[in-house]
Motif scaffolding. Sequence first.
Motif, PDB file in Angstrom:
ATOM      1  N   MET A   1      16.790  24.270  -5.048  1.00 27.79           N
ATOM      2  CA  MET A   1      17.571  23.680  -6.122  1.00 27.79           C
ATOM      3  C   MET A   1      16.717  22.652  -6.864  1.00 27.79           C
ATOM      4  O   MET A   1      16.181  21.724  -6.260  1.00 27.79           O
ATOM      5  CB  MET A   1      18.830  23.019  -5.559  1.00 27.79           C
ATOM      6  N   LYS A   2      16.570  22.818  -8.168  1.00 31.50           N
ATOM      7  CA  LYS A   2      15.779  21.894  -8.975  1.00 31.50           C
ATOM      8  C   LYS A   2      16.584  20.620  -9.242  1.00 31.50           C
ATOM      9  O   LYS A   2      17.786  20.678  -9.533  1.00 31.50           O
ATOM     10  CB  LYS A   2      15.405  22.534 -10.307  1.00 31.50           C
ATOM     11  N   LEU A   3      15.908  19.485  -9.168  1.00 27.72           N
ATOM     12  CA  LEU A   3      16.556  18.199  -9.419  1.00 27.72           C
ATOM     13  C   LEU A   3      15.895  17.501 -10.597  1.00 27.72           C
ATOM     14  O   LEU A   3      14.666  17.398 -10.666  1.00 27.72           O
ATOM     15  CB  LEU A   3      16.473  17.295  -8.186  1.00 27.72           C
ATOM     16  N   GLY A   4      16.723  17.008 -11.514  1.00 25.18           N
ATOM     17  CA  GLY A   4      16.210  16.277 -12.659  1.00 25.18           C
ATOM     18  C   GLY A   4      16.988  14.997 -12.867  1.00 25.18           C
ATOM     19  O   GLY A   4      18.121  14.855 -12.401  1.00 25.18           O
ATOM     20  N   ILE A   5      16.371  14.059 -13.578  1.00 23.60           N
ATOM     21  CA  ILE A   5      17.066  12.826 -13.918  1.00 23.60           C
ATOM     22  C   ILE A   5      16.937  12.562 -15.410  1.00 23.60           C
ATOM     23  O   ILE A   5      15.942  12.900 -16.044  1.00 23.60           O
ATOM     24  CB  ILE A   5      16.525  11.601 -13.143  1.00 23.60           C
ATOM     25  N   MET A   6      17.992  11.953 -15.949  1.00 25.07           N
ATOM     26  CA  MET A   6      17.950  11.456 -17.309  1.00 25.07           C
ATOM     27  C   MET A   6      17.244  10.107 -17.287  1.00 25.07           C
ATOM     28  O   MET A   6      17.639   9.203 -16.545  1.00 25.07           O
ATOM     29  CB  MET A   6      19.365  11.287 -17.860  1.00 25.07           C
ATOM     30  N   LEU A   7      16.186   9.994 -18.041  1.00 18.85           N
ATOM     31  CA  LEU A   7      15.483   8.716 -18.107  1.00 18.85           C
ATOM     32  C   LEU A   7      16.393   7.641 -18.708  1.00 18.85           C
ATOM     33  O   LEU A   7      17.289   7.952 -19.508  1.00 18.85           O
ATOM     34  CB  LEU A   7      14.215   8.858 -18.949  1.00 18.85           C
ATOM     35  N   PRO A   8      16.184   6.376 -18.357  1.00 15.71           N
ATOM     36  CA  PRO A   8      17.046   5.310 -18.871  1.00 15.71           C
ATOM     37  C   PRO A   8      16.713   4.963 -20.327  1.00 15.71           C
ATOM     38  O   PRO A   8      16.192   3.896 -20.639  1.00 15.71           O
ATOM     39  CB  PRO A   8      16.749   4.140 -17.927  1.00 15.71           C
ATOM     40  N   VAL A   9      17.008   5.924 -21.221  1.00 15.66           N
ATOM     41  CA  VAL A   9      16.722   5.725 -22.646  1.00 15.66           C
ATOM     42  C   VAL A   9      17.818   4.920 -23.340  1.00 15.66           C
ATOM     43  O   VAL A   9      17.683   4.571 -24.510  1.00 15.66           O
ATOM     44  CB  VAL A   9      16.518   7.075 -23.365  1.00 15.66           C
ATOM     45  N   SER A  10      18.914   4.649 -22.644  1.00 12.29           N
ATOM     46  CA  SER A  10      19.984   3.827 -23.191  1.00 12.29           C
ATOM     47  C   SER A  10      20.608   3.037 -22.044  1.00 12.29           C
ATOM     48  O   SER A  10      20.333   3.293 -20.878  1.00 12.29           O
ATOM     49  CB  SER A  10      21.047   4.688 -23.884  1.00 12.29           C
ATOM     50  N   GLY A  11      21.439   2.072 -22.400  1.00 12.25           N
ATOM     51  CA  GLY A  11      22.129   1.297 -21.379  1.00 12.25           C
ATOM     52  C   GLY A  11      21.396   0.022 -21.014  1.00 12.25           C
ATOM     53  O   GLY A  11      20.382  -0.347 -21.619  1.00 12.25           O
ATOM     54  N   PRO A  12      21.882  -0.667 -19.986  1.00 15.24           N
ATOM     55  CA  PRO A  12      21.374  -2.013 -19.675  1.00 15.24           C
ATOM     56  C   PRO A  12      19.920  -2.048 -19.223  1.00 15.24           C
ATOM     57  O   PRO A  12      19.268  -3.088 -19.349  1.00 15.24           O
ATOM     58  CB  PRO A  12      22.307  -2.486 -18.550  1.00 15.24           C
ATOM     59  N   TYR A  13      19.399  -0.935 -18.696  1.00 13.20           N
ATOM     60  CA  TYR A  13      18.022  -0.935 -18.213  1.00 13.20           C
ATOM     61  C   TYR A  13      17.066  -0.205 -19.158  1.00 13.20           C
ATOM     62  O   TYR A  13      15.912   0.037 -18.803  1.00 13.20           O
ATOM     63  CB  TYR A  13      17.947  -0.307 -16.826  1.00 13.20           C
ATOM     64  N   ALA A  14      17.529   0.130 -20.348  1.00 13.63           N
ATOM     65  CA  ALA A  14      16.680   0.868 -21.281  1.00 13.63           C
ATOM     66  C   ALA A  14      15.560  -0.017 -21.803  1.00 13.63           C
ATOM     67  O   ALA A  14      15.802  -1.020 -22.463  1.00 13.63           O
ATOM     68  CB  ALA A  14      17.517   1.393 -22.445  1.00 13.63           C
ATOM     69  N   SER A  15      14.331   0.354 -21.473  1.00 17.25           N
ATOM     70  CA  SER A  15      13.157  -0.368 -21.960  1.00 17.25           C
ATOM     71  C   SER A  15      11.941   0.490 -21.676  1.00 17.25           C
ATOM     72  O   SER A  15      11.967   1.362 -20.786  1.00 17.25           O
ATOM     73  CB  SER A  15      13.010  -1.723 -21.261  1.00 17.25           C
ATOM     74  N   PRO A  16      10.839   0.277 -22.389  1.00 13.14           N
ATOM     75  CA  PRO A  16       9.615   1.019 -22.065  1.00 13.14           C
ATOM     76  C   PRO A  16       9.185   0.847 -20.612  1.00 13.14           C
ATOM     77  O   PRO A  16       8.720   1.801 -19.974  1.00 13.14           O
ATOM     78  CB  PRO A  16       8.592   0.425 -23.031  1.00 13.14           C
ATOM     79  N   ALA A  17       9.366  -0.357 -20.057  1.00 11.77           N
ATOM     80  CA  ALA A  17       8.936  -0.602 -18.682  1.00 11.77           C
ATOM     81  C   ALA A  17       9.751   0.202 -17.683  1.00 11.77           C
ATOM     82  O   ALA A  17       9.197   0.806 -16.748  1.00 11.77           O
ATOM     83  CB  ALA A  17       9.025  -2.092 -18.359  1.00 11.77           C
ATOM     84  N   THR A  18      11.072   0.232 -17.830  1.00  7.15           N
ATOM     85  CA  THR A  18      11.901   0.966 -16.872  1.00  7.15           C
ATOM     86  C   THR A  18      11.761   2.472 -17.056  1.00  7.15           C
ATOM     87  O   THR A  18      11.783   3.226 -16.079  1.00  7.15           O
ATOM     88  CB  THR A  18      13.380   0.554 -16.988  1.00  7.15           C
ATOM     89  N   ILE A  19      11.625   2.921 -18.294  1.00 14.49           N
ATOM     90  CA  ILE A  19      11.396   4.349 -18.527  1.00 14.49           C
ATOM     91  C   ILE A  19      10.105   4.787 -17.847  1.00 14.49           C
ATOM     92  O   ILE A  19      10.054   5.818 -17.166  1.00 14.49           O
ATOM     93  CB  ILE A  19      11.358   4.644 -20.036  1.00 14.49           C
ATOM     94  N   THR A  20       9.065   3.995 -17.994  1.00 12.33           N
ATOM     95  CA  THR A  20       7.781   4.304 -17.354  1.00 12.33           C
ATOM     96  C   THR A  20       7.914   4.316 -15.832  1.00 12.33           C
ATOM     97  O   THR A  20       7.432   5.243 -15.160  1.00 12.33           O
ATOM     98  CB  THR A  20       6.726   3.272 -17.782  1.00 12.33           C
ATOM     99  N   ALA A  21       8.568   3.303 -15.285  1.00 10.70           N
ATOM    100  CA  ALA A  21       8.708   3.208 -13.830  1.00 10.70           C
ATOM    101  C   ALA A  21       9.489   4.387 -13.266  1.00 10.70           C
ATOM    102  O   ALA A  21       9.097   4.980 -12.243  1.00 10.70           O
ATOM    103  CB  ALA A  21       9.392   1.894 -13.457  1.00 10.70           C
ATOM    104  N   MET A  22      10.598   4.757 -13.917  1.00  3.62           N
ATOM    105  CA  MET A  22      11.417   5.865 -13.425  1.00  3.62           C
ATOM    106  C   MET A  22      10.673   7.192 -13.535  1.00  3.62           C
ATOM    107  O   MET A  22      10.740   8.033 -12.635  1.00  3.62           O
ATOM    108  CB  MET A  22      12.726   5.921 -14.199  1.00  3.62           C
ATOM    109  N   ALA A  23       9.963   7.392 -14.634  1.00  3.19           N
ATOM    110  CA  ALA A  23       9.249   8.651 -14.830  1.00  3.19           C
ATOM    111  C   ALA A  23       8.161   8.828 -13.777  1.00  3.19           C
ATOM    112  O   ALA A  23       8.029   9.894 -13.155  1.00  3.19           O
ATOM    113  CB  ALA A  23       8.648   8.691 -16.227  1.00  3.19           C
ATOM    114  N   GLN A  24       7.374   7.803 -13.560  1.00  4.18           N
ATOM    115  CA  GLN A  24       6.287   7.915 -12.591  1.00  4.18           C
ATOM    116  C   GLN A  24       6.811   8.027 -11.163  1.00  4.18           C
ATOM    117  O   GLN A  24       6.252   8.779 -10.349  1.00  4.18           O
ATOM    118  CB  GLN A  24       5.354   6.711 -12.731  1.00  4.18           C
ATOM    119  N   ALA A  25       7.908   7.334 -10.865  1.00  2.68           N
ATOM    120  CA  ALA A  25       8.497   7.438  -9.528  1.00  2.68           C
ATOM    121  C   ALA A  25       9.051   8.838  -9.291  1.00  2.68           C
ATOM    122  O   ALA A  25       8.871   9.412  -8.211  1.00  2.68           O
ATOM    123  CB  ALA A  25       9.601   6.397  -9.361  1.00  2.68           C
ATOM    124  N   ALA A  26       9.728   9.401 -10.285  1.00  2.00           N
ATOM    125  CA  ALA A  26      10.308  10.736 -10.126  1.00  2.00           C
ATOM    126  C   ALA A  26       9.229  11.767  -9.847  1.00  2.00           C
ATOM    127  O   ALA A  26       9.391  12.637  -8.977  1.00  2.00           O
ATOM    128  CB  ALA A  26      11.103  11.111 -11.375  1.00  2.00           C
TER     129      ALA A  26
END
Length: 304
Positions: A1-26
Amino acid sequence: MKLGIMLPVSGPYASPATITAMAQAAERLGWDSLWTYERLLRPMAPIWPGPDGTLERAPEVYHTTYEPLQTLSHVAALTSRITLGTSILSALLHTPVMLARRLATLDQFSGGRVIAGFGQGSIPQEFATANVPWKRRGSGLDDMVAAVRAVWGPDPVEYDGRFYSIEASEINPKPVRGSIPVIIGAFTDAGIDRAARIADGITPVALSLDAVTAQAARFRQGAERLDRDPSALMVIAQSNTPMTAAPMGGDRPFLGGAPKQLAEDIEKLRGRGVDGVTFAFPSSEPVNVQIEMLDELRTLVPTH
């Protein structure tokens, strides 16, 4: 089963730093895909029905939404394996040639990792801003997909459709593998039937196990009736309920809750025509806790 996540492009944690952190962690944790979505604006006017039926403004989460393809271009440079998708782009807010070239460019820079998720759009003010008639929704999507695929095809590109036309031209770059999979954000019968005709997959919101099972079956059966190979198509269920660190009790929504609960729901999807699940953020949990949850869920859900 493939797993994907929506990057935090909106909402309280939306920022270049959090998008980068989530992408690299995933990618580091073995997740299969990263996704963005499109929101041009948040109208001041009430537009969507609230719990009591009266119209309300679009949710506060749309106050800031990072542009989806620019975001994925940034993420492409920071990753090497993980699939990059849109779920979804409001395709009719774009012109086919510009959209096709942007996606093909992203595909080239990412080494062929792109999935193009398109939808009809849902906010009239966005259509007005883009100078596109609201009534074009539906049939306009058919024409858009055909025009985009023509651009990805061999030169000279030439297209003459209902709403779009392209004079014979050389249009490049092309996608790495000659084309890019197109999936449709569909959950109504009409939308699923349209996707069965024109798309390589669907990404329905998984409101319940029975509902998403029926949607997957309708899509694959509709494609088969059109002499398309259903096994070559994809169904990626989307959960719009954020993960939680603590288990949910009571009337827990399907694909909502803590990682162990989510793993139990995902197991129920096996053998039901669903190829993967995308989890939508934002979550109320801090980013480091979100990354811990990604690690736990990937450990609990085997890839095959």
